[in-house]
Design a protein around this motif. Sequence first.
Motif, PDB file in Angstrom:
ATOM      1  N   PRO A 144      39.551  72.477  36.335  1.00 53.18           N
ATOM      2  CA  PRO A 144      38.780  72.314  35.198  1.00 53.18           C
ATOM      3  C   PRO A 144      37.303  72.977  35.224  1.00 53.18           C
ATOM      4  O   PRO A 144      36.721  72.885  36.469  1.00 53.18           O
ATOM      5  CB  PRO A 144      38.776  71.114  34.755  1.00 53.18           C
ATOM      6  N   VAL A 145      36.923  73.519  34.079  1.00 48.88           N
ATOM      7  CA  VAL A 145      35.494  74.111  34.101  1.00 48.88           C
ATOM      8  C   VAL A 145      34.801  73.391  32.738  1.00 48.88           C
ATOM      9  O   VAL A 145      33.557  73.855  32.462  1.00 48.88           O
ATOM     10  CB  VAL A 145      35.483  75.590  34.159  1.00 48.88           C
ATOM     11  N   HIS A 146      35.447  72.409  32.232  1.00 44.12           N
ATOM     12  CA  HIS A 146      34.808  71.643  30.981  1.00 44.12           C
ATOM     13  C   HIS A 146      34.759  70.369  31.597  1.00 44.12           C
ATOM     14  O   HIS A 146      35.779  69.658  32.185  1.00 44.12           O
ATOM     15  CB  HIS A 146      35.767  71.855  30.005  1.00 44.12           C
ATOM     16  N   ASP A 147      33.949  69.563  30.923  1.00 45.60           N
ATOM     17  CA  ASP A 147      33.681  68.132  31.244  1.00 45.60           C
ATOM     18  C   ASP A 147      33.096  67.469  29.973  1.00 45.60           C
ATOM     19  O   ASP A 147      32.060  67.915  29.447  1.00 45.60           O
ATOM     20  CB  ASP A 147      32.881  67.820  32.462  1.00 45.60           C
ATOM     21  N   LYS A 148      33.454  66.200  29.576  1.00 46.85           N
ATOM     22  CA  LYS A 148      33.066  65.952  28.197  1.00 46.85           C
ATOM     23  C   LYS A 148      31.823  65.270  28.317  1.00 46.85           C
ATOM     24  O   LYS A 148      31.037  65.262  27.341  1.00 46.85           O
ATOM     25  CB  LYS A 148      33.897  64.547  27.646  1.00 46.85           C
ATOM     26  N   ASN A 149      31.129  65.027  29.482  1.00 51.44           N
ATOM     27  CA  ASN A 149      29.873  64.502  29.792  1.00 51.44           C
ATOM     28  C   ASN A 149      28.944  65.779  29.772  1.00 51.44           C
ATOM     29  O   ASN A 149      27.575  65.523  29.969  1.00 51.44           O
ATOM     30  CB  ASN A 149      29.763  63.678  31.121  1.00 51.44           C
ATOM     31  N   LEU A 150      29.318  67.024  30.200  1.00 55.04           N
ATOM     32  CA  LEU A 150      28.416  68.017  30.061  1.00 55.04           C
ATOM     33  C   LEU A 150      28.004  68.268  28.551  1.00 55.04           C
ATOM     34  O   LEU A 150      28.680  68.245  27.658  1.00 55.04           O
ATOM     35  CB  LEU A 150      29.237  69.341  30.404  1.00 55.04           C
ATOM     36  N   PRO A 151      26.548  68.586  28.475  1.00 50.62           N
ATOM     37  CA  PRO A 151      26.090  68.997  27.185  1.00 50.62           C
ATOM     38  C   PRO A 151      26.529  70.349  26.378  1.00 50.62           C
ATOM     39  O   PRO A 151      27.318  71.231  27.180  1.00 50.62           O
ATOM     40  CB  PRO A 151      24.445  69.224  27.490  1.00 50.62           C
ATOM     41  N   LYS A 168      22.942  78.541  40.132  1.00 45.69           N
ATOM     42  CA  LYS A 168      21.793  78.186  39.770  1.00 45.69           C
ATOM     43  C   LYS A 168      22.144  77.493  38.084  1.00 45.69           C
ATOM     44  O   LYS A 168      23.153  77.791  37.548  1.00 45.69           O
ATOM     45  CB  LYS A 168      20.912  79.296  39.426  1.00 45.69           C
ATOM     46  N   ILE A 169      21.062  76.617  37.749  1.00 50.60           N
ATOM     47  CA  ILE A 169      21.178  75.956  36.364  1.00 50.60           C
ATOM     48  C   ILE A 169      20.530  77.121  35.473  1.00 50.60           C
ATOM     49  O   ILE A 169      19.412  77.658  35.773  1.00 50.60           O
ATOM     50  CB  ILE A 169      20.500  74.561  36.293  1.00 50.60           C
ATOM     51  N   THR A 170      21.325  77.607  34.433  1.00 48.81           N
ATOM     52  CA  THR A 170      20.554  78.593  33.386  1.00 48.81           C
ATOM     53  C   THR A 170      20.083  77.950  32.125  1.00 48.81           C
ATOM     54  O   THR A 170      19.246  78.499  31.745  1.00 48.81           O
ATOM     55  CB  THR A 170      21.817  79.462  33.091  1.00 48.81           C
ATOM     56  N   LYS A 171      20.304  76.535  32.010  1.00 45.36           N
ATOM     57  CA  LYS A 171      19.590  75.967  30.796  1.00 45.36           C
ATOM     58  C   LYS A 171      19.176  74.626  31.202  1.00 45.36           C
ATOM     59  O   LYS A 171      19.798  73.570  31.079  1.00 45.36           O
ATOM     60  CB  LYS A 171      20.777  75.927  29.587  1.00 45.36           C
ATOM     61  N   PRO A 172      17.792  74.634  31.986  1.00 44.05           N
ATOM     62  CA  PRO A 172      17.330  73.451  32.606  1.00 44.05           C
ATOM     63  C   PRO A 172      16.908  72.340  31.599  1.00 44.05           C
ATOM     64  O   PRO A 172      16.520  71.260  31.810  1.00 44.05           O
ATOM     65  CB  PRO A 172      16.132  74.027  33.373  1.00 44.05           C
ATOM     66  N   ASP A 173      16.589  73.024  30.044  1.00 43.95           N
ATOM     67  CA  ASP A 173      16.599  72.073  29.109  1.00 43.95           C
ATOM     68  C   ASP A 173      17.407  71.201  28.890  1.00 43.95           C
ATOM     69  O   ASP A 173      17.399  70.150  27.856  1.00 43.95           O
ATOM     70  CB  ASP A 173      15.716  72.928  27.873  1.00 43.95           C
ATOM     71  N   PHE A 188      30.059  76.693  32.620  1.00 41.83           N
ATOM     72  CA  PHE A 188      29.576  78.142  32.513  1.00 41.83           C
ATOM     73  C   PHE A 188      28.690  78.546  31.591  1.00 41.83           C
ATOM     74  O   PHE A 188      28.009  79.235  31.694  1.00 41.83           O
ATOM     75  CB  PHE A 188      30.851  79.146  32.664  1.00 41.83           C
ATOM     76  N   ASP A 189      28.389  77.710  30.551  1.00 44.99           N
ATOM     77  CA  ASP A 189      27.617  78.003  29.571  1.00 44.99           C
ATOM     78  C   ASP A 189      26.003  77.404  29.790  1.00 44.99           C
ATOM     79  O   ASP A 189      25.123  77.481  29.083  1.00 44.99           O
ATOM     80  CB  ASP A 189      27.891  77.301  28.246  1.00 44.99           C
ATOM     81  N   ILE A 190      26.124  76.491  31.081  1.00 40.40           N
ATOM     82  CA  ILE A 190      24.778  75.996  31.423  1.00 40.40           C
ATOM     83  C   ILE A 190      24.364  76.339  32.839  1.00 40.40           C
ATOM     84  O   ILE A 190      23.362  75.776  33.398  1.00 40.40           O
ATOM     85  CB  ILE A 190      24.498  74.627  30.949  1.00 40.40           C
ATOM     86  N   ALA A 191      25.262  77.030  33.715  1.00 41.12           N
ATOM     87  CA  ALA A 191      25.048  77.209  35.160  1.00 41.12           C
ATOM     88  C   ALA A 191      25.856  78.538  35.500  1.00 41.12           C
ATOM     89  O   ALA A 191      26.807  78.742  34.443  1.00 41.12           O
ATOM     90  CB  ALA A 191      25.564  76.208  35.962  1.00 41.12           C
ATOM     91  N   ALA A 217      21.632  66.043  36.799  1.00 41.06           N
ATOM     92  CA  ALA A 217      23.085  65.716  36.223  1.00 41.06           C
ATOM     93  C   ALA A 217      23.942  66.633  36.980  1.00 41.06           C
ATOM     94  O   ALA A 217      25.201  66.659  36.769  1.00 41.06           O
ATOM     95  CB  ALA A 217      22.725  65.987  34.845  1.00 41.06           C
ATOM     96  N   TYR A 218      23.285  67.794  37.267  1.00 36.36           N
ATOM     97  CA  TYR A 218      24.173  68.939  37.701  1.00 36.36           C
ATOM     98  C   TYR A 218      24.897  68.439  39.015  1.00 36.36           C
ATOM     99  O   TYR A 218      26.046  68.490  39.315  1.00 36.36           O
ATOM    100  CB  TYR A 218      23.447  70.113  38.115  1.00 36.36           C
ATOM    101  N   GLN A 219      23.962  67.778  39.803  1.00 39.64           N
ATOM    102  CA  GLN A 219      24.612  67.146  41.214  1.00 39.64           C
ATOM    103  C   GLN A 219      25.863  66.087  40.903  1.00 39.64           C
ATOM    104  O   GLN A 219      26.797  66.136  41.457  1.00 39.64           O
ATOM    105  CB  GLN A 219      23.515  66.405  42.070  1.00 39.64           C
ATOM    106  N   LYS A 220      25.545  65.285  39.918  1.00 39.95           N
ATOM    107  CA  LYS A 220      26.337  64.305  39.486  1.00 39.95           C
ATOM    108  C   LYS A 220      27.551  65.026  39.078  1.00 39.95           C
ATOM    109  O   LYS A 220      28.725  64.501  39.399  1.00 39.95           O
ATOM    110  CB  LYS A 220      25.806  63.509  38.303  1.00 39.95           C
ATOM    111  N   TRP A 221      27.590  65.893  38.238  1.00 35.75           N
ATOM    112  CA  TRP A 221      28.984  66.683  37.836  1.00 35.75           C
ATOM    113  C   TRP A 221      29.642  67.196  39.047  1.00 35.75           C
ATOM    114  O   TRP A 221      30.882  67.296  39.258  1.00 35.75           O
ATOM    115  CB  TRP A 221      28.706  67.676  36.920  1.00 35.75           C
ATOM    116  N   TYR A 222      28.806  67.955  39.895  1.00 34.62           N
ATOM    117  CA  TYR A 222      29.456  68.621  41.026  1.00 34.62           C
ATOM    118  C   TYR A 222      29.836  67.681  42.201  1.00 34.62           C
ATOM    119  O   TYR A 222      31.258  67.882  42.561  1.00 34.62           O
ATOM    120  CB  TYR A 222      28.284  69.475  41.761  1.00 34.62           C
TER     121      TYR A 222
END
Length: 252
Positions: free
Chosen positions: A89-96, A21-26, A102-105, A32-37
């Motif tokens: 990897p669990v980090h991506d430069k395009n994630l906020p 689930k997305i934990t920070k929908p703002d 893990f900080d936003i989902a 964007a989640y689908q694009k990252w996935y």
Amino acid sequence: MGGIDKQAKGSNPGILWVNSKITKPDELSPQAYQKWYEEVHIPDIFKSGGIKEASRWETVNPSDERPYLAVYPLEDLDFLQTAKFKAIPVHDKNLPGSHAIFDIADFDTRYYRFVQLYEPAGSESKSTLIVSKGQPDFVISAGFTPSDDEDYENWYRQEHLKEVSGITGWRRTERYALTFARQNRKPVGEKQISEPPKFLTMHFFDGESLPAKELEGAGNSEWTKKNMSSMKETSMGIFSKLSQYSKDGSKP
């Protein structure tokens, strides 16, 4: 319709099952989640070498806490204990924010050992957990912790699978046993989500919708009622298809 048991490919087959689930929908939109996935995470998983297929699903129930499901078949479940898998990897430069997913989902991650693959007689698929003709339209993901493991297994193999295989649109059923579960790669000992059910069943269906009345009818036998009423724990999710990928870059 009826079906037959088939073998899964590999020496120690199983699946990686991830309900999220997305934990920070703002900060992170579903798009964007689908694009990252699909453009970052799944390719990174394939690069690890031990996973060759992936399918993604979305709940049909808007009230479900975790709307997204990803399933990865494995020929060798032991791969999930390797350094290559743990280095995905669990980090991506395009994630906020911190760029850490893990900080936003939030991810309910489980490892399941293969128990049974039940398919229609004459099915084209051979020794695999994702069939060649493409992703089914729906999956019912059902978790159970029975009070009597032996009776539960006999019920499934002697009665329940035959009932389910007669339902309109049924494609196949996969069954698994839990070997490991963790939330967001938290260290062992940290507070986790509740203990997941011991066994997992995934019923796959084709069609524009699921035949609700037929599915309800499959639970009317006395043996079914006995098992369901005595379950120590149950969980149920119904998901529709989003996407399917293979390591060679194709969408089956």
